[in-house]
Design an enzyme around this catalytic site. Structure first.
Site, PDB file in Angstrom:
ATOM      1  NE  ARG A  20      -3.731  -2.093   2.566  1.00 52.15           N
ATOM      2  CZ  ARG A  20      -3.698  -3.280   3.150  1.00 52.15           C
ATOM      3  NH1 ARG A  20      -2.474  -3.708   3.664  1.00 52.15           N
ATOM      4  NH2 ARG A  20      -4.812  -4.166   3.219  1.00 52.15           N
ATOM      5  CE  LYS A  47      -8.034  -1.363   5.142  1.00 46.63           C
ATOM      6  NZ  LYS A  47      -8.615  -1.691   3.591  1.00 46.63           N
ATOM      7  CG  HIS A 106      -4.945   0.509  -3.550  1.00 44.28           C
ATOM      8  ND1 HIS A 106      -4.437   0.113  -2.283  1.00 44.28           N
ATOM      9  CD2 HIS A 106      -6.291  -0.359  -3.774  1.00 44.28           C
ATOM     10  CE1 HIS A 106      -5.070  -0.645  -1.661  1.00 44.28           C
ATOM     11  NE2 HIS A 106      -6.233  -1.116  -2.384  1.00 44.28           N
ATOM     12  NE  ARG A 109      -3.173  -3.421  -1.714  1.00 41.31           N
ATOM     13  CZ  ARG A 109      -2.772  -4.284  -0.734  1.00 41.31           C
ATOM     14  NH1 ARG A 109      -1.292  -4.472  -0.432  1.00 41.31           N
ATOM     15  NH2 ARG A 109      -3.480  -4.765   0.013  1.00 41.31           N
TER      16      ARG A 109
END
Length: 180
Positions: A20, A47, A106, A109
């Site tokens: 991230r 996270k 992002h 990912r």
């Protein structure tokens, strides 16, 4: 890889590690063990609130080796302000400078997830571990103690090879084209 600057290297590192943005721009040298080819992100920066071990490919290590250093700055990806890391916007701004305002850091990912699912035989749970996703099933989560680090190391090396494949400039690789 052709773009210059710390932001471009941070973006490439984020892609290669499936990390991230916040994890990457907040990376500290104390989290990196080059000999073990390992980046350990502490729980307070994750996270899910749990430490995450990230296997580093040879290319990811090469990025780290080539980065500029600043005395007294513990951050891997140093920013413009003395002693500070890159801003959270640095990766997005790098994409904009490369005329790719239509994509996000992002999103890589998700690209990693699609690549693994559609072009490899790596198990889904291993891919989810690489993404630092939590296990939804509480019983399974209670029994899962390992993190498949060695197997994930091979997977991340394969991902790095895929990302580094030489393609014509501006060529976009659609994963579905590579399915048998």
């Amino acid at each position: 890889r052709q773009a210059e600057g710390v932001g471009a290297r941070a973006l490439e590192f984020a892609i290669l590690t499936a990390g991230r943005t916040g994890e990457v721009v907040g990376a500290r040298w104390s989290e990196v063990d080059k000999d073990a080819k390992l980046w350990t992100i502490p729980a307070e920066r994750m996270k899910a609130g749990r430490p995450h071990r990230v296997p580093l490919s040879d290319r990811a290590l090469a990025i780290l080796d080539a980065l500029p250093r600043e005395d007294g700055n513990p951050h891997v990806f140093i920013g413009d302000k003395k002693g500070k890391p890159l801003s959270n916007m640095a990766l997005l701004m790098t994409l904009r400078r490369m005329d790719h305002a239509d994509i996000t850091a992002h999103g890589f990912r998700s690209t990693f997830r699609d690549w693994a699912a559609e072009t490899t035989a790596y198990p889904s749970d291993m891919v989810e571990m690489a993404l630092a996703h939590t296990i939804g099933n509480k019983v399974e989560a209670a029994y899962r103690r390992g993190d498949l680090f060695e197997k994930r190391h091979r997977m991340m090396a394969d991902w790095s090879t895929f990302c580094g494949a030489v393609k014509p400039a501006g060529d976009v690789v659609k994963l579905r084209q590579h399915l048998p």
